[in-house]
Design a protein around this motif. Structure first.
Motif, PDB file in Angstrom:
ATOM      1  N   SER A   1       0.836  -1.208   0.000  1.00 42.92           N
ATOM      2  CA  SER A   1       0.000   0.000   0.000  1.00 42.92           C
ATOM      3  C   SER A   1       0.864   1.249   0.000  1.00 42.92           C
ATOM      4  CB  SER A   1      -0.927   0.004   1.210  1.00 42.92           C
ATOM      5  OG  SER A   1      -1.862  -1.045   1.121  1.00 42.92           O
ATOM      6  N   ALA A   2       1.913   1.260   0.796  1.00 44.74           N
ATOM      7  CA  ALA A   2       2.816   2.417   0.863  1.00 44.74           C
ATOM      8  C   ALA A   2       3.516   2.623  -0.474  1.00 44.74           C
ATOM      9  CB  ALA A   2       3.841   2.215   1.976  1.00 44.74           C
TER      10      ALA A   2
ATOM     11  N   ASP B   1       2.487   1.725  -3.458  1.00 42.08           N
ATOM     12  CA  ASP B   1       1.487   2.216  -4.401  1.00 42.08           C
ATOM     13  C   ASP B   1       1.221   3.705  -4.189  1.00 42.08           C
ATOM     14  OD1 ASP B   1      -0.791   1.677  -6.388  1.00 42.08           O
ATOM     15  OD2 ASP B   1      -1.863   2.542  -4.678  1.00 42.08           O
ATOM     16  N   PHE B   2       1.065   4.101  -2.928  1.00 45.21           N
ATOM     17  CA  PHE B   2       0.786   5.507  -2.612  1.00 45.21           C
ATOM     18  C   PHE B   2       1.928   6.411  -3.082  1.00 45.21           C
ATOM     19  CE2 PHE B   2       0.674   9.210   0.234  1.00 45.21           C
ATOM     20  CZ  PHE B   2      -0.626   9.629   0.014  1.00 45.21           C
TER      21      PHE B   2
ATOM     22  N   ARG C   1       2.312   7.431  -6.829  1.00 41.74           N
ATOM     23  CA  ARG C   1       1.334   8.347  -7.417  1.00 41.74           C
ATOM     24  C   ARG C   1       1.898   9.761  -7.495  1.00 41.74           C
ATOM     25  NH1 ARG C   1      -3.484   5.805  -8.034  1.00 41.74           N
ATOM     26  NH2 ARG C   1      -3.455   3.716  -7.164  1.00 41.74           N
TER      27      ARG C   1
ATOM     28  N   ARG D   1      -1.396  12.346  -4.258  1.00 37.77           N
ATOM     29  CA  ARG D   1      -1.090  12.104  -2.847  1.00 37.77           C
ATOM     30  C   ARG D   1      -1.614  13.232  -1.977  1.00 37.77           C
ATOM     31  NH1 ARG D   1       4.786  11.646  -2.330  1.00 37.77           N
ATOM     32  NH2 ARG D   1       4.890  12.518  -4.395  1.00 37.77           N
TER      33      ARG D   1
ATOM     34  N   ALA E   1      -5.308  12.806  -1.491  1.00 38.59           N
ATOM     35  CA  ALA E   1      -5.583  11.693  -0.571  1.00 38.59           C
ATOM     36  C   ALA E   1      -5.280  12.088   0.871  1.00 38.59           C
ATOM     37  CB  ALA E   1      -4.760  10.474  -0.967  1.00 38.59           C
TER      38      ALA E   1
ATOM     39  N   LEU F   1       2.952   9.282   4.197  1.00 41.49           N
ATOM     40  CA  LEU F   1       1.933   8.321   3.778  1.00 41.49           C
ATOM     41  C   LEU F   1       0.579   8.684   4.370  1.00 41.49           C
ATOM     42  CD1 LEU F   1       3.941   5.041   4.436  1.00 41.49           C
ATOM     43  CD2 LEU F   1       3.512   6.120   2.219  1.00 41.49           C
ATOM     44  N   SER F   2      -0.461   8.235   3.688  1.00 38.76           N
ATOM     45  CA  SER F   2      -1.811   8.357   4.224  1.00 38.76           C
ATOM     46  C   SER F   2      -2.100   7.133   5.073  1.00 38.76           C
ATOM     47  CB  SER F   2      -2.830   8.450   3.089  1.00 38.76           C
ATOM     48  OG  SER F   2      -4.134   8.305   3.597  1.00 38.76           O
TER      49      SER F   2
ATOM     50  N   TRP G   1      -4.752   4.899   3.274  1.00 40.97           N
ATOM     51  CA  TRP G   1      -4.539   4.353   1.928  1.00 40.97           C
ATOM     52  C   TRP G   1      -4.338   2.852   2.025  1.00 40.97           C
ATOM     53  CZ3 TRP G   1      -5.136   7.016  -2.455  1.00 40.97           C
ATOM     54  CH2 TRP G   1      -4.773   6.380  -3.638  1.00 40.97           C
ATOM     55  N   LYS G   2      -5.226   2.121   1.412  1.00 39.66           N
ATOM     56  CA  LYS G   2      -5.156   0.659   1.435  1.00 39.66           C
ATOM     57  C   LYS G   2      -5.201   0.147   0.008  1.00 39.66           C
ATOM     58  CE  LYS G   2      -5.600   0.390   5.949  1.00 39.66           C
ATOM     59  NZ  LYS G   2      -4.531   1.097   6.533  1.00 39.66           N
ATOM     60  N   LEU G   3      -4.392  -0.834  -0.263  1.00 39.36           N
ATOM     61  CA  LEU G   3      -4.362  -1.471  -1.568  1.00 39.36           C
ATOM     62  C   LEU G   3      -5.077  -2.812  -1.437  1.00 39.36           C
ATOM     63  CD1 LEU G   3      -3.124  -1.042  -4.409  1.00 39.36           C
ATOM     64  CD2 LEU G   3      -1.113  -2.281  -3.601  1.00 39.36           C
TER      65      LEU G   3
END
Length: 99
Positions: free
Chosen positions: A6-7, A9-10, A13, A18, A21, A54-55, A58-60
């Motif tokens: 997830s991190a 992927d975030f 972007r 970002r 988000a 990071l958010s 934010w989940k993948l």
């Protein structure tokens, strides 16, 4: 998926994506468009100062499907529907469906 995925992927972007988000107000009422501009300015500055921010939300997710249907609306109700189904050999076949 994992927090590491997830991190990754975030962080891949754009800074604009970002920043949006990180604001974290998606789908909430926005009384004035200036509020978005102000929040973006603030979070873009945060990203410039700390690019690895990071958010927490934010989940993948990984979805494994055996059947998927795409639907495109038509004002005359002649909708386009395409269905994909995974065969036993793992390949996909598609077919058009009646509206």
């Amino acid at each position: 998926m994992s927090a590491v995925a997830s991190a990754k992927d975030f962080l891949q972007r754009s800074s604009e994506a970002r920043a949006l988000a990180l604001i974290g107000h998606q789908s909430k009422e926005m009384k004035q468009s200036q509020m978005l501009d102000d929040a973006l300015l603030k979070t873009k500055e945060l990203i410039r100062e700390a690019p690895d921010t990071l958010s927490a939300y934010w989940k993948l997710y990984e979805v494994t499907a055996d059947e998927v249907e795409f639907w495109q609306g038509n004002p005359e109700r002649k909708h386009t529907r395409v269905q994909y189904q995974r065969n036993d050999d793992g390949h996909w076949r598609h077919r058009f469906l009646w509206p």
